[in-house]
Scaffold this active site. Structure first.
Site, PDB file in Angstrom:
ATOM      1  N   LYS A   1       0.834  -1.196   0.000  1.00 35.03           N
ATOM      2  CA  LYS A   1       0.000   0.000   0.000  1.00 35.03           C
ATOM      3  C   LYS A   1       0.871   1.250   0.000  1.00 35.03           C
ATOM      4  O   LYS A   1       1.978   1.264   0.534  1.00 35.03           O
ATOM      5  CB  LYS A   1      -0.921   0.014   1.225  1.00 35.03           C
ATOM      6  CG  LYS A   1      -1.921  -1.141   1.249  1.00 35.03           C
ATOM      7  CD  LYS A   1      -2.947  -0.997   0.143  1.00 35.03           C
ATOM      8  CE  LYS A   1      -3.963  -2.127   0.177  1.00 35.03           C
ATOM      9  NZ  LYS A   1      -3.433  -3.408  -0.284  1.00 35.03           N
ATOM     10  N   ASP A   2       0.329   2.307  -0.584  1.00 35.90           N
ATOM     11  CA  ASP A   2       1.041   3.568  -0.761  1.00 35.90           C
ATOM     12  C   ASP A   2       1.471   4.156   0.581  1.00 35.90           C
ATOM     13  O   ASP A   2       0.714   4.164   1.549  1.00 35.90           O
ATOM     14  CB  ASP A   2       0.121   4.554  -1.496  1.00 35.90           C
ATOM     15  CG  ASP A   2       0.882   5.684  -2.156  1.00 35.90           C
ATOM     16  OD1 ASP A   2       1.878   6.159  -1.569  1.00 35.90           O
ATOM     17  OD2 ASP A   2       0.480   6.108  -3.252  1.00 35.90           O
ATOM     18  N   ARG A   3       2.679   4.663   0.610  1.00 38.38           N
ATOM     19  CA  ARG A   3       3.163   5.345   1.814  1.00 38.38           C
ATOM     20  C   ARG A   3       2.429   6.656   2.029  1.00 38.38           C
ATOM     21  O   ARG A   3       2.070   7.004   3.154  1.00 38.38           O
ATOM     22  CB  ARG A   3       4.671   5.595   1.677  1.00 38.38           C
ATOM     23  CG  ARG A   3       5.260   6.474   2.761  1.00 38.38           C
ATOM     24  CD  ARG A   3       6.700   6.842   2.448  1.00 38.38           C
ATOM     25  NE  ARG A   3       7.232   7.827   3.370  1.00 38.38           N
ATOM     26  CZ  ARG A   3       8.364   8.493   3.189  1.00 38.38           C
ATOM     27  NH1 ARG A   3       9.088   8.265   2.093  1.00 38.38           N
ATOM     28  NH2 ARG A   3       8.781   9.374   4.069  1.00 38.38           N
TER      29      ARG A   3
END
Length: 403
Positions: A91-93
């Site tokens: 998942k995106d930071r």
């Protein structure tokens, strides 16, 4: 003789903003990821827990950190090997995300203290929302989809002429800019968008492609004999997975771009390999008959393109010729394709069309202008930026997410 690939060619090829779209995006410009809550990703993982077993599943909300780093923190907290921490997807930071993790804890011996990492920055946060015991580890690729809630700010509408292109007939009253956006959203909710790989796959300015070329310039590692067996064991590829994925993704994007330009990205070609919607099943067809056209129109099946590698025999005819011609015409794509084949990467297929599930939107009036909040669901492995690219000509990433 190998043709030298220019650095500028790599940067240009990795710029997904320049990829063609089937329709003119109705927004000229918009900014996203201004705040953490402007990009929300919720992992959809329907599962019935057993309530027993040695795997502790944690439903976690995080921001400011990537999935791999959080897995490391969890392994340190539970004092277990990192390999015993499972998660389904990365998942995106720079987003507010929720996802499940599993921790293999023999005899259910939980740590004395609650999970509360102290060595994180002010921009990082972690919250455990739920925990369950289960009899299995969470493996990669288990979840079926992700829900996205994305806020677009600093909106600038496209020209009036672009809005007119979305009118149903010349006799109708001209659409407002907002109506043109809503008409566009309605259209893509029914027809889908090109299933491009997003910019994060290629790294900053295409650096992952440069790493792939560097990898392919080195000798291919030899396979090693397995003890007491006649077979030879391949050298593990996990350490180079980022470079290999970037190479395949760039070739796929260029093939899809050509299919968008000629209008066949959602209609198919002779010799096409089709993907059954919502599954990994594929089948080939020499010709596009009435039955296939009807299934394409309803979204039951999708045309595909190759994720480059060896054993790409399923595709044939015009579809196969188009794929090989596009690669042959580009020194960059040729080097990537040869490198993948030399490392015995097996070809796969990926749908050219990305269906958008449960798309809804809401306008909000703020002091600094209108904002648009999008809510939609995409299958695993697809990119929300593909939806945004179909809507916005120039998508500006806030300085928050570039830090």
């Amino acid at each position: 003789m190998t043709v030298q690939v220019q650095d500028h060619d790599i940067t240009t090829a990795a710029d997904t903003a320049k990829l063609p779209q089937p329709m003119q995006p109705p927004l000229k410009q918009a900014t996203y990821k201004t705040h953490t809550t402007d990009f929300i990703v919720n992992e959809l993982l329907p599962l019935e827990f057993t309530g027993e077993g040695e795997h502790l599943w944690l439903h976690i909300q995080k921001s400011g950190m990537n999935t791999a780093y959080l897995a490391k923190l969890l392994s340190e907290w539970a004092e277990i090997p990192l390999r015993d921490v499972g998660f389904s997807g990365l998942k995106d930071r720079h987003a507010l995300t929720t996802q499940w993790f599993s921790l293999r804890i023999p005899k259910k011996q939980l740590p004395d203290s609650e999970f509360a990492p102290v060595d994180i920055s002010a921009n990082e946060s972690v919250t455990i929302l739920e925990q369950q015991w289960h009899n299995k580890k969470l493996n990669r690729g288990t979840h079926r989809a992700n829900q996205f809630i994305i806020t677009l700010r600093d909106i600038e509408f496209a020209s009036f002429e672009a809005s007119l292109s979305l009118q149903i007939s010349a006799s109708e009253q001209p659409m407002s800019a907002k109506q043109a956006v809503e008409q566009h959203l309605t259209t893509i909710s029914q027809s889908g968008v090109p299933n491009y790989f997003g910019p994060q796959r290629f790294g900053r300015s295409g650096n992952n492609i440069r790493e792939a070329l560097s990898l392919f310039a080195r000798p291919v590692p030899e396979s090693r004999p397995q003890p007491n067996k006649g077979k030879r064991k391949r050298v593990p590829r996990e350490q180079n997975s980022m470079e290999l994925s970037a190479a395949r993704s760039l070739i796929f994007n260029e093939i899809l771009a050509a299919r968008v330009r000629d209008g066949s990205w959602n209609t198919g070609l002779a010799g096409e390999v089709f993907n059954l919607d919502g599954s990994g099943s594929i089948f080939a067809s020499d010709e596009i008959d009435h039955t296939l056209r009807a299934r394409l129109e309803t979204g039951d099946i999708h045309p595909t393109a190759v994720l480059w590698g060896t054993s790409n025999e399923k595709v044939s005819g015009k579809a196969a010729a188009m794929e090989t011609d596009i690669v042959a015409q580009s020194p960059l794509l040729m080097q990537l394709a040869v490198g993948l084949e030399q490392r015995d990467i097996k070809a796969q297929r990926r749908a050219l069309r990305l269906p958008i599930e449960a798309l809804s939107w809401e306008w909000e009036d703020k002091e600094d202008g209108q904002i648009l909040v999008l809510n939609f669901t995409l299958t695993t492995g697809s990119f929300a930026t593909s939806v945004l690219a179909s809507l916005v000509q120039e998508l500006i990433t806030s300085s928050y997410s570039r830090s």
